[in-house]
Design a protein around this motif. Sequence first.
Motif, PDB file in Angstrom:
ATOM      1  N   ASN A 182       7.599  71.355 -30.728  1.00 15.74           N
ATOM      2  CA  ASN A 182       8.166  72.689 -30.289  1.00 15.74           C
ATOM      3  C   ASN A 182       7.655  72.920 -28.774  1.00 15.74           C
ATOM      4  OD1 ASN A 182       9.073  72.988 -32.629  1.00 15.74           O
ATOM      5  ND2 ASN A 182       7.656  74.403 -33.518  1.00 15.74           N
ATOM      6  N   PHE A 183       6.347  72.764 -28.516  1.00 15.12           N
ATOM      7  CA  PHE A 183       5.885  72.999 -27.199  1.00 15.12           C
ATOM      8  C   PHE A 183       6.650  72.078 -26.034  1.00 15.12           C
ATOM      9  CE2 PHE A 183       3.190  71.889 -23.721  1.00 15.12           C
ATOM     10  CZ  PHE A 183       2.741  72.777 -23.310  1.00 15.12           C
ATOM     11  N   PHE A 184       6.865  70.809 -26.479  1.00 16.04           N
ATOM     12  CA  PHE A 184       7.377  70.268 -25.349  1.00 16.04           C
ATOM     13  C   PHE A 184       9.206  70.588 -25.188  1.00 16.04           C
ATOM     14  CE2 PHE A 184       3.601  67.584 -25.722  1.00 16.04           C
ATOM     15  CZ  PHE A 184       3.415  67.565 -24.618  1.00 16.04           C
ATOM     16  N   SER A 185       9.664  71.107 -26.206  1.00 13.90           N
ATOM     17  CA  SER A 185      11.118  71.406 -26.096  1.00 13.90           C
ATOM     18  C   SER A 185      11.079  72.730 -25.473  1.00 13.90           C
ATOM     19  CB  SER A 185      11.872  71.396 -27.283  1.00 13.90           C
ATOM     20  OG  SER A 185      11.389  72.070 -28.330  1.00 13.90           O
ATOM     21  N   LEU A 186      10.085  73.394 -25.641  1.00 16.33           N
ATOM     22  CA  LEU A 186      10.020  74.963 -24.903  1.00 16.33           C
ATOM     23  C   LEU A 186       9.818  74.614 -23.541  1.00 16.33           C
ATOM     24  CD1 LEU A 186      10.520  77.798 -25.241  1.00 16.33           C
ATOM     25  CD2 LEU A 186       8.187  77.977 -26.235  1.00 16.33           C
ATOM     26  N   PHE A 187       8.440  74.243 -23.150  1.00 13.55           N
ATOM     27  CA  PHE A 187       8.184  73.639 -21.800  1.00 13.55           C
ATOM     28  C   PHE A 187       8.702  72.548 -21.282  1.00 13.55           C
ATOM     29  CE2 PHE A 187       5.356  76.902 -23.688  1.00 13.55           C
ATOM     30  CZ  PHE A 187       5.207  77.737 -23.028  1.00 13.55           C
ATOM     31  N   LYS A 188      10.147  72.592 -21.008  1.00  9.51           N
ATOM     32  CA  LYS A 188      10.604  71.148 -20.694  1.00  9.51           C
ATOM     33  C   LYS A 188      10.140  70.665 -19.389  1.00  9.51           C
ATOM     34  CE  LYS A 188      15.091  72.788 -22.902  1.00  9.51           C
ATOM     35  NZ  LYS A 188      14.570  74.023 -23.139  1.00  9.51           N
ATOM     36  N   HIS A 189       9.599  71.530 -18.456  1.00 11.62           N
ATOM     37  CA  HIS A 189       8.778  71.268 -17.222  1.00 11.62           C
ATOM     38  C   HIS A 189       7.805  70.075 -17.148  1.00 11.62           C
ATOM     39  CE1 HIS A 189       7.389  74.921 -17.731  1.00 11.62           C
ATOM     40  NE2 HIS A 189       6.209  74.631 -16.922  1.00 11.62           N
ATOM     41  N   ILE A 190       7.104  70.128 -18.562  1.00 12.93           N
ATOM     42  CA  ILE A 190       6.033  69.420 -18.765  1.00 12.93           C
ATOM     43  C   ILE A 190       6.541  68.106 -19.326  1.00 12.93           C
ATOM     44  CG2 ILE A 190       3.743  69.437 -19.927  1.00 12.93           C
ATOM     45  CD1 ILE A 190       3.746  72.170 -19.765  1.00 12.93           C
ATOM     46  N   ASP A 191       5.898  66.960 -18.747  1.00  9.55           N
ATOM     47  CA  ASP A 191       6.050  65.724 -19.032  1.00  9.55           C
ATOM     48  C   ASP A 191       5.410  65.006 -20.310  1.00  9.55           C
ATOM     49  OD1 ASP A 191       7.074  62.961 -19.146  1.00  9.55           O
ATOM     50  OD2 ASP A 191       5.693  62.465 -17.805  1.00  9.55           O
ATOM     51  N   ARG A 192       6.138  64.984 -21.231  1.00  9.45           N
ATOM     52  CA  ARG A 192       5.439  64.739 -22.550  1.00  9.45           C
ATOM     53  C   ARG A 192       4.697  63.278 -22.439  1.00  9.45           C
ATOM     54  NH1 ARG A 192       7.366  65.886 -28.851  1.00  9.45           N
ATOM     55  NH2 ARG A 192       5.252  65.595 -29.583  1.00  9.45           N
ATOM     56  N   LYS A 193       5.103  62.179 -21.753  1.00  8.69           N
ATOM     57  CA  LYS A 193       4.573  61.027 -21.696  1.00  8.69           C
ATOM     58  C   LYS A 193       3.293  61.079 -21.259  1.00  8.69           C
ATOM     59  CE  LYS A 193       8.929  59.311 -20.787  1.00  8.69           C
ATOM     60  NZ  LYS A 193       9.477  60.187 -19.854  1.00  8.69           N
ATOM     61  N   SER A 194       3.069  62.000 -20.050  1.00 13.41           N
ATOM     62  CA  SER A 194       1.744  62.295 -19.339  1.00 13.41           C
ATOM     63  C   SER A 194       0.811  62.732 -20.153  1.00 13.41           C
ATOM     64  CB  SER A 194       1.913  62.733 -18.084  1.00 13.41           C
ATOM     65  OG  SER A 194       2.596  64.104 -18.406  1.00 13.41           O
ATOM     66  N   HIS A 195       1.236  63.396 -21.409  1.00 18.22           N
ATOM     67  CA  HIS A 195       0.372  64.138 -22.470  1.00 18.22           C
ATOM     68  C   HIS A 195      -0.046  63.288 -23.761  1.00 18.22           C
ATOM     69  CE1 HIS A 195       1.171  67.225 -19.552  1.00 18.22           C
ATOM     70  NE2 HIS A 195      -0.314  67.765 -20.006  1.00 18.22           N
ATOM     71  N   ALA A 196       0.498  61.983 -23.882  1.00 20.67           N
ATOM     72  CA  ALA A 196       0.427  61.164 -24.872  1.00 20.67           C
ATOM     73  C   ALA A 196      -1.118  60.927 -25.508  1.00 20.67           C
ATOM     74  CB  ALA A 196       0.951  59.788 -24.914  1.00 20.67           C
TER      75      ALA A 196
END
Length: 178
Positions: free
Chosen positions: A164-178
Amino acid sequence: MVPGETGLDYYRLEGRSIADMEWQRERFRTHIRAARQTGKPLIIHTRSSAEDTLRVMREESAGEAGGVMHCFTENWEVARQSLDEGFHISFSGIVTFKNAVELQETARKIPLERMLIETDSPYLAPVPYRGKTNQPAWVRHVGEFIANLRGMPVEELAERTSDNFFSLFKHIDRKSHA
Ligand SMILES: [Zn+2]
């Protein structure tokens, strides 16, 4: 309110009236318009001001930007209206407090696809650290508590709220928060 948040707070009026808080409402309107223009989600703080918060959100079409009702402490009715506006609901350590029975009931009912969890650190440390200086790592205790309430594995709640967080805050790159 801390930087990054907007919204209304009528908790400490210090002798002034709600009518005197027009500057807050104006600022909130400006932030909603900016969010709509930039396509960024809103992080909305509301304290002792739920009715006005929802009214301004509706009047300014805040749902076009979307976002999160952060550190949610209101009742189910406010949650329901926020969901209707397209917003997510985020729970902090307050939900773990013994006297937060109504809030726990709300946390049990929120659709999982609209739920987020947070710490609001350094404030509001969850049980079993209540009263201590909070830290981001303790979000796990918020997650465990809500997973328990809902009778689901904490891993699933963690995964869903992260999604939910990453679909809401689209400008944050999920891969860099793995
Ligand atoms: Zn806040």
